[in-house]
Design a protein around this motif. Structure first.
Motif, short mmCIF file in Angstrom:
data_model
loop_
_atom_site.label_atom_id
_atom_site.label_comp_id
_atom_site.label_asym_id
_atom_site.label_seq_id
_atom_site.Cartn_x
_atom_site.Cartn_y
_atom_site.Cartn_z
N ALA A 1 0.86 -1.21 0.00
CA ALA A 1 0.00 0.00 0.00
C ALA A 1 0.88 1.24 0.00
O ALA A 1 0.60 2.23 -0.67
CB ALA A 1 -0.88 0.00 1.24
N LYS A 2 2.01 1.18 0.70
CA LYS A 2 2.91 2.36 0.79
C LYS A 2 3.40 2.71 -0.61
O LYS A 2 3.35 3.86 -1.03
CB LYS A 2 4.10 2.02 1.70
CG LYS A 2 4.99 3.23 1.99
CD LYS A 2 5.42 3.30 3.44
CE LYS A 2 6.52 4.34 3.64
NZ LYS A 2 6.27 5.60 2.91
N LYS A 3 3.84 1.67 -1.39
CA LYS A 3 4.39 1.90 -2.75
C LYS A 3 3.34 2.59 -3.61
O LYS A 3 3.61 3.60 -4.25
CB LYS A 3 4.82 0.56 -3.37
CG LYS A 3 6.06 0.71 -4.26
CD LYS A 3 6.85 -0.58 -4.44
CE LYS A 3 6.07 -1.77 -4.95
NZ LYS A 3 5.45 -1.56 -6.28
N GLU A 4 2.06 2.05 -3.57
CA GLU A 4 1.00 2.64 -4.41
C GLU A 4 0.84 4.11 -4.03
O GLU A 4 0.72 4.98 -4.88
CB GLU A 4 -0.33 1.91 -4.19
CG GLU A 4 -0.38 0.53 -4.85
CD GLU A 4 0.49 -0.46 -4.08
OE1 GLU A 4 1.24 -1.19 -4.73
OE2 GLU A 4 0.42 -0.43 -2.85
N LYS A 5 0.86 4.41 -2.69
CA LYS A 5 0.60 5.79 -2.25
C LYS A 5 1.64 6.73 -2.89
O LYS A 5 1.30 7.74 -3.48
CB LYS A 5 0.67 5.89 -0.72
CG LYS A 5 -0.48 6.75 -0.15
CD LYS A 5 -0.70 6.52 1.31
CE LYS A 5 0.39 7.23 2.10
NZ LYS A 5 0.30 7.06 3.54
N THR A 6 2.91 6.34 -2.81
CA THR A 6 3.94 7.25 -3.34
C THR A 6 3.74 7.44 -4.85
O THR A 6 3.85 8.53 -5.35
CB THR A 6 5.36 6.70 -3.10
OG1 THR A 6 5.36 5.33 -3.49
CG2 THR A 6 5.78 6.83 -1.66
N SER A 7 3.37 6.35 -5.55
CA SER A 7 3.22 6.51 -7.01
C SER A 7 1.98 7.33 -7.32
O SER A 7 1.97 8.15 -8.24
CB SER A 7 3.17 5.16 -7.72
OG SER A 7 1.99 4.48 -7.35
N ALA A 8 0.91 7.21 -6.51
CA ALA A 8 -0.29 8.04 -6.72
C ALA A 8 0.06 9.50 -6.43
O ALA A 8 -0.33 10.41 -7.17
CB ALA A 8 -1.41 7.58 -5.81
N ARG A 9 0.87 9.71 -5.40
CA ARG A 9 1.28 11.08 -5.05
C ARG A 9 2.13 11.67 -6.18
O ARG A 9 1.95 12.82 -6.57
CB ARG A 9 2.05 11.08 -3.72
CG ARG A 9 2.15 12.47 -3.09
CD ARG A 9 2.93 12.50 -1.78
NE ARG A 9 2.44 11.54 -0.80
CZ ARG A 9 3.25 10.62 -0.25
NH1 ARG A 9 4.52 10.53 -0.63
NH2 ARG A 9 2.77 9.78 0.65
#
Ligand SMILES: CO[C@H](O)CCc1ccc(O)cc1
Length: 113
Positions: A1-9
């Motif tokens: 979930a952390k990885k997705e958040k950074t890429s969404a950001r």
């Protein structure tokens, strides 16, 4: 979930950067030939010569509609404006010179994004 958040950001940040850069292009003093689609009713030869017209208002709409999956696609459309311009206009014509100037400005700003 952390990885997705950074890429969404990052995607959000890239979109904001593209919108900001587009605004800078739109208010550039030599942007006038590129603000709106070329009137192909007025210039039928343009419709024949240029297979994929592009202009700043179309890019603005595409940004707002989420048409670009990656900022590189945004850059490709901006560069399409200037390659169409080189194809249709002499280098030292008013529109031709505006195109060269705008391309140089864009690439300078793009390199800092
Ligand atoms: C972005 O402007 C286009 O390159 C076409 C401009 C143009 C159209 C008709 C002419 O007679 C001259 C220039």
């Amino acid at each position: 979930a952390k990885k997705e958040k950074t890429s969404a950001r990052r995607a959000k940040q890239d979109l904001a950067s593209c919108k900001n850069l587009l605004s800078c292009l739109e208010c550039h003093e030599h942007a006038w030939p590129f603000l709106l689609p070329v009137n192909t009713k007025q210039f039928p030869q343009y419709k024949k010569a240029i297979k994929t017209p592009m202009d700043l208002s179309t890019i603005k709409r595409k940004l707002q509609e989420g048409s670009y999956k990656h900022k590189g696609e945004f850059a490709s459309d901006v560069r399409l404006i200037f390659s169409n311009c080189e194809e249709f206009n002499e280098d030292y014509s008013p529109v031709g010179r505006a195109g060269h100037c705008m391309r140089q400005y864009f690439e300078q700003q793009w390199a800092q994004m």
